[in-house]
Design a protein around this motif. Structure first.
Motif, PDB file in Angstrom:
ATOM      1  N   GLY A   1       0.801  -1.220   0.000  1.00 16.20           N
ATOM      2  CA  GLY A   1       0.000   0.000   0.000  1.00 16.20           C
ATOM      3  C   GLY A   1       0.831   1.267   0.000  1.00 16.20           C
ATOM      4  O   GLY A   1       0.274   2.363   0.084  1.00 16.20           O
ATOM      5  N   ASN A   2       2.172   1.116  -0.113  1.00 11.15           N
ATOM      6  CA  ASN A   2       3.046   2.294  -0.172  1.00 11.15           C
ATOM      7  C   ASN A   2       3.066   2.854  -1.593  1.00 11.15           C
ATOM      8  O   ASN A   2       4.086   2.884  -2.271  1.00 11.15           O
ATOM      9  N   VAL A   3       1.891   3.283  -2.042  1.00  9.48           N
ATOM     10  CA  VAL A   3       1.712   3.730  -3.417  1.00  9.48           C
ATOM     11  C   VAL A   3       1.261   5.178  -3.429  1.00  9.48           C
ATOM     12  O   VAL A   3       0.250   5.524  -2.820  1.00  9.48           O
TER      13      VAL A   3
ATOM     14  N   LEU B   1      -4.676   6.707  -9.292  1.00 13.73           N
ATOM     15  CA  LEU B   1      -4.837   8.031  -8.693  1.00 13.73           C
ATOM     16  C   LEU B   1      -4.916   7.949  -7.170  1.00 13.73           C
ATOM     17  O   LEU B   1      -4.413   8.825  -6.471  1.00 13.73           O
ATOM     18  N   SER B   2      -5.564   6.912  -6.655  1.00  7.84           N
ATOM     19  CA  SER B   2      -5.591   6.665  -5.209  1.00  7.84           C
ATOM     20  C   SER B   2      -5.572   5.158  -4.993  1.00  7.84           C
ATOM     21  O   SER B   2      -5.984   4.387  -5.862  1.00  7.84           O
ATOM     22  N   TYR B   3      -5.105   4.762  -3.801  1.00  6.60           N
ATOM     23  CA  TYR B   3      -4.854   3.333  -3.598  1.00  6.60           C
ATOM     24  C   TYR B   3      -4.952   2.980  -2.125  1.00  6.60           C
ATOM     25  O   TYR B   3      -4.556   3.763  -1.256  1.00  6.60           O
ATOM     26  N   LYS B   4      -5.498   1.796  -1.853  1.00  4.56           N
ATOM     27  CA  LYS B   4      -5.579   1.307  -0.477  1.00  4.56           C
ATOM     28  C   LYS B   4      -5.371  -0.201  -0.485  1.00  4.56           C
ATOM     29  O   LYS B   4      -5.895  -0.908  -1.351  1.00  4.56           O
ATOM     30  N   SER B   5      -4.590  -0.679   0.474  1.00  2.00           N
ATOM     31  CA  SER B   5      -4.318  -2.115   0.561  1.00  2.00           C
ATOM     32  C   SER B   5      -4.401  -2.553   2.022  1.00  2.00           C
ATOM     33  O   SER B   5      -3.945  -1.847   2.922  1.00  2.00           O
ATOM     34  N   ASP B   6      -4.986  -3.735   2.240  1.00  2.00           N
ATOM     35  CA  ASP B   6      -5.073  -4.320   3.583  1.00  2.00           C
ATOM     36  C   ASP B   6      -4.568  -5.757   3.539  1.00  2.00           C
ATOM     37  O   ASP B   6      -4.897  -6.512   2.614  1.00  2.00           O
ATOM     38  N   ILE B   7      -3.773  -6.116   4.550  1.00  2.00           N
ATOM     39  CA  ILE B   7      -3.321  -7.494   4.712  1.00  2.00           C
ATOM     40  C   ILE B   7      -4.005  -8.059   5.952  1.00  2.00           C
ATOM     41  O   ILE B   7      -3.822  -7.543   7.055  1.00  2.00           O
ATOM     42  N   VAL B   8      -4.797  -9.101   5.748  1.00  2.00           N
ATOM     43  CA  VAL B   8      -5.591  -9.671   6.849  1.00  2.00           C
ATOM     44  C   VAL B   8      -5.092 -11.095   7.128  1.00  2.00           C
ATOM     45  O   VAL B   8      -5.174 -11.965   6.262  1.00  2.00           O
ATOM     46  N   PRO B   9      -4.581 -11.350   8.333  1.00  2.00           N
ATOM     47  CA  PRO B   9      -4.126 -12.715   8.675  1.00  2.00           C
ATOM     48  C   PRO B   9      -5.278 -13.594   9.146  1.00  2.00           C
ATOM     49  O   PRO B   9      -6.237 -13.110   9.749  1.00  2.00           O
ATOM     50  N   HIS B  10      -5.167 -14.893   8.871  1.00  2.00           N
ATOM     51  CA  HIS B  10      -6.146 -15.878   9.338  1.00  2.00           C
ATOM     52  C   HIS B  10      -5.387 -17.036   9.968  1.00  2.00           C
ATOM     53  O   HIS B  10      -4.425 -17.548   9.383  1.00  2.00           O
ATOM     54  N   VAL B  11      -5.814 -17.457  11.145  1.00  2.00           N
ATOM     55  CA  VAL B  11      -5.156 -18.554  11.857  1.00  2.00           C
ATOM     56  C   VAL B  11      -6.192 -19.627  12.191  1.00  2.00           C
ATOM     57  O   VAL B  11      -7.218 -19.339  12.828  1.00  2.00           O
ATOM     58  N   GLU B  12      -5.925 -20.841  11.736  1.00  2.00           N
ATOM     59  CA  GLU B  12      -6.769 -21.992  12.053  1.00  2.00           C
ATOM     60  C   GLU B  12      -5.874 -23.114  12.535  1.00  2.00           C
ATOM     61  O   GLU B  12      -5.227 -23.796  11.734  1.00  2.00           O
ATOM     62  N   GLY B  13      -5.788 -23.277  13.847  1.00  2.00           N
ATOM     63  CA  GLY B  13      -4.866 -24.253  14.418  1.00  2.00           C
ATOM     64  C   GLY B  13      -3.434 -23.847  14.122  1.00  2.00           C
ATOM     65  O   GLY B  13      -3.007 -22.746  14.469  1.00  2.00           O
ATOM     66  N   ASP B  14      -2.687 -24.744  13.475  1.00  2.00           N
ATOM     67  CA  ASP B  14      -1.303 -24.427  13.102  1.00  2.00           C
ATOM     68  C   ASP B  14      -1.208 -23.832  11.705  1.00  2.00           C
ATOM     69  O   ASP B  14      -0.107 -23.510  11.240  1.00  2.00           O
TER      70      ASP B  14
ATOM     71  N   GLU C   1      -4.926 -12.749   3.571  1.00  2.00           N
ATOM     72  CA  GLU C   1      -5.749 -12.225   2.483  1.00  2.00           C
ATOM     73  C   GLU C   1      -5.293 -10.794   2.202  1.00  2.00           C
ATOM     74  O   GLU C   1      -5.188  -9.982   3.124  1.00  2.00           O
ATOM     75  N   VAL C   2      -4.988 -10.510   0.947  1.00  2.00           N
ATOM     76  CA  VAL C   2      -4.594  -9.165   0.524  1.00  2.00           C
ATOM     77  C   VAL C   2      -5.769  -8.541  -0.214  1.00  2.00           C
ATOM     78  O   VAL C   2      -6.204  -9.053  -1.256  1.00  2.00           O
ATOM     79  N   ARG C   3      -6.289  -7.455   0.330  1.00  2.00           N
ATOM     80  CA  ARG C   3      -7.427  -6.758  -0.278  1.00  2.00           C
ATOM     81  C   ARG C   3      -6.949  -5.417  -0.825  1.00  2.00           C
ATOM     82  O   ARG C   3      -6.376  -4.601  -0.089  1.00  2.00           O
ATOM     83  N   ILE C   4      -7.217  -5.207  -2.092  1.00  2.00           N
ATOM     84  CA  ILE C   4      -6.703  -4.018  -2.778  1.00  2.00           C
ATOM     85  C   ILE C   4      -7.862  -3.251  -3.408  1.00  2.00           C
ATOM     86  O   ILE C   4      -8.752  -3.839  -4.024  1.00  2.00           O
ATOM     87  N   GLU C   5      -7.839  -1.954  -3.259  1.00  2.00           N
ATOM     88  CA  GLU C   5      -8.818  -1.084  -3.902  1.00  2.00           C
ATOM     89  C   GLU C   5      -8.100   0.105  -4.507  1.00  2.00           C
ATOM     90  O   GLU C   5      -7.283   0.756  -3.847  1.00  2.00           O
TER      91      GLU C   5
END
Length: 411
Positions: free
Chosen positions: A257-259, A280-293, A298-302
């Protein structure tokens, strides 16, 4: 009585007079070699060094590392050539290289070659040669930079594809190479292929945490320099393990997201013609998911942008269906580029240079405590899903509308 009091006041102030001379320890600028930039390479003597050694300039040393100081010259470039009667352009900088086993000792050696001692409090850029960084842990040769107070922590750090000192030589005499490198960083708003700057202070934090990281790469050719991707430095070894090319670096900045600006090149799948989507504009989110080990992300980009260039003929540029189709193709290409880069980072280099660890530490601290000692290995095995959404807000100088496309997950 008044006169006596005045005399006593003057006598009381006399011992303080030497303290009022604020520049008692001043050093004249003309008496110093002001450093603009520093280059570090694996031991590689210059022709000048070899000639001096041949003529008797020898000392006990083991050739391990070469340090190059780029200093300002007293000339401002241009002017009358001495005794020539015409104009001659002189370089505004001079490079001094010394090869040895300790950087400080080599620096002191330069004082045997010039009448002005090295003064590095104003240096701006540090460039490290790739051969040195591949074979020697960066912590080893960076020690002087942090021990010696003369080196400023705001200086920016780069890696060269080849000899670092070669990036300090440019065609012409008007520009100081170390300053050009510094100014090129400011073009980040025009390209996704320029990293956020890494200063000496930021580098120290990365080294202390043993985190893997990227350094902006510079290449020299035809008398010119260019930013050319990024070097990957592994956190545990502290060594360069390889490079990302320009397109791959662009994908990394899109994930983080350093854009501030840039473009995505893609093809119209119906015609095969090339198009250009400008961010022209940009947003990014990195969402971690943990299930047991099992750890996944998930990378969400707009992104909002314009269709800046289209080679598709016989189409109405303002047609909603056409714009929506191009938005879909841009989103698919963006996702494809990112997945290819992740494959290289995870499988080949096994180095989290993006910052997935930070998101895991923030959102899943207990899991992070379990895996942090072997994080790069864990990261190489983690699944990363990428979802992009593009919004075409402009399509030329004659109008604008909003056409949104979210690429379906898994498409």
């Amino acid at each position: 009585m008044k006169r006596r009091k005045m005399m006593l006041a003057i006598v009381a102030l006399l011992p303080m007079m030497p303290l009022l001379a604020g520049c008692w320890s001043q050093r004249e600028i003309d008496d110093l070699s002001l450093v603009a930039g520093i280059a570090l390479d694996k031991a590689h003597e210059t022709k000048v060094e070899k000639a001096l050694t041949k003529n008797g300039a020898t000392r006990k040393k083991e050739d391990l590392i070469s340090i190059t100081y780029q200093i300002f010259t007293s000339s401002s470039g241009g002017g009358q050539g001495k005794g020539s009667g015409g104009s001659s352009e002189q370089k505004r900088y001079e490079n001094f290289t010394e090869t040895g086993d300790l950087l400080l000792e080599s620096t002191r050696e330069i004082s045997l070659r010039t009448e002005r001692p090295i003064f590095a409090q104003h240096f701006k850029t540090l460039v490290i040669g790739d051969e040195l960084l591949r074979t020697t842990p960066i912590r080893s040769f960076m020690d002087l930079m942090y021990r010696e107070s003369e080196f400023r922590p705001s200086a920016l750090v780069f890696v060269a594809r080849g000899l670092a000192r070669e990036t300090f030589e440019l065609k012409g005499a008007k520009e100081i190479p170390a300053f050009r490198i510094l100014k090129m960083v400011d073009n980040q708003y025009k390209s996704t292929r320029i990293l956020p700057p890494v200063s000496l202070a930021k580098l120290l934090t990365l080294l202390q945490s043993k985190s893997s990281f990227l350094l902006q790469a510079i290449v020299k050719g035809g008398g010119e320099i260019k930013f050319a991707g990024a070097g990957v430095v592994h956190g545990q070894s502290g060594k360069l393990v390889g490079f990302l090319d320009e397109d791959e670096l662009g994908s990394i900045t899109l994930i983080t997201g350093n854009v501030r600006g840039g473009v995505v090149k893609f093809a119209d799948e119906e015609t095969g013609q090339k198009n250009l989507y400008e961010i022209l504009s940009y947003k990014s989110d990195i969402v971690p998911h943990v299930e047991g080990d099992n750890i996944s992300f998930e990378v969400r980009i707009e992104s909002r942008g314009r269709l800046s260039e289209s080679w598709v003929m016989n189409e109405k540029s303002f047609d909603d269906r056409f714009l929506k189709r191009q938005g879909q193709y841009a989103a698919k290409q963006l996702e494809r580029n990112i997945r290819q880069t992740l494959e290289k980072i995870q499988r080949k280099y096994k180095a989290d240079v993006i910052g997935f660890s930070k998101e895991l530490r923030i959102h899943e601290p207990k899991t992070w405590d379990k895996v942090k000692s072997q994080w790069d290995q864990k990261f190489s095995q983690a699944e990363v899903r990428v979802h992009a959404k593009t919004i075409v807000t402009e399509y030329g100088a004659s109008g604008s509308k909003v056409i949104e496309h979210r690429n379906p997950p898994g498409s």
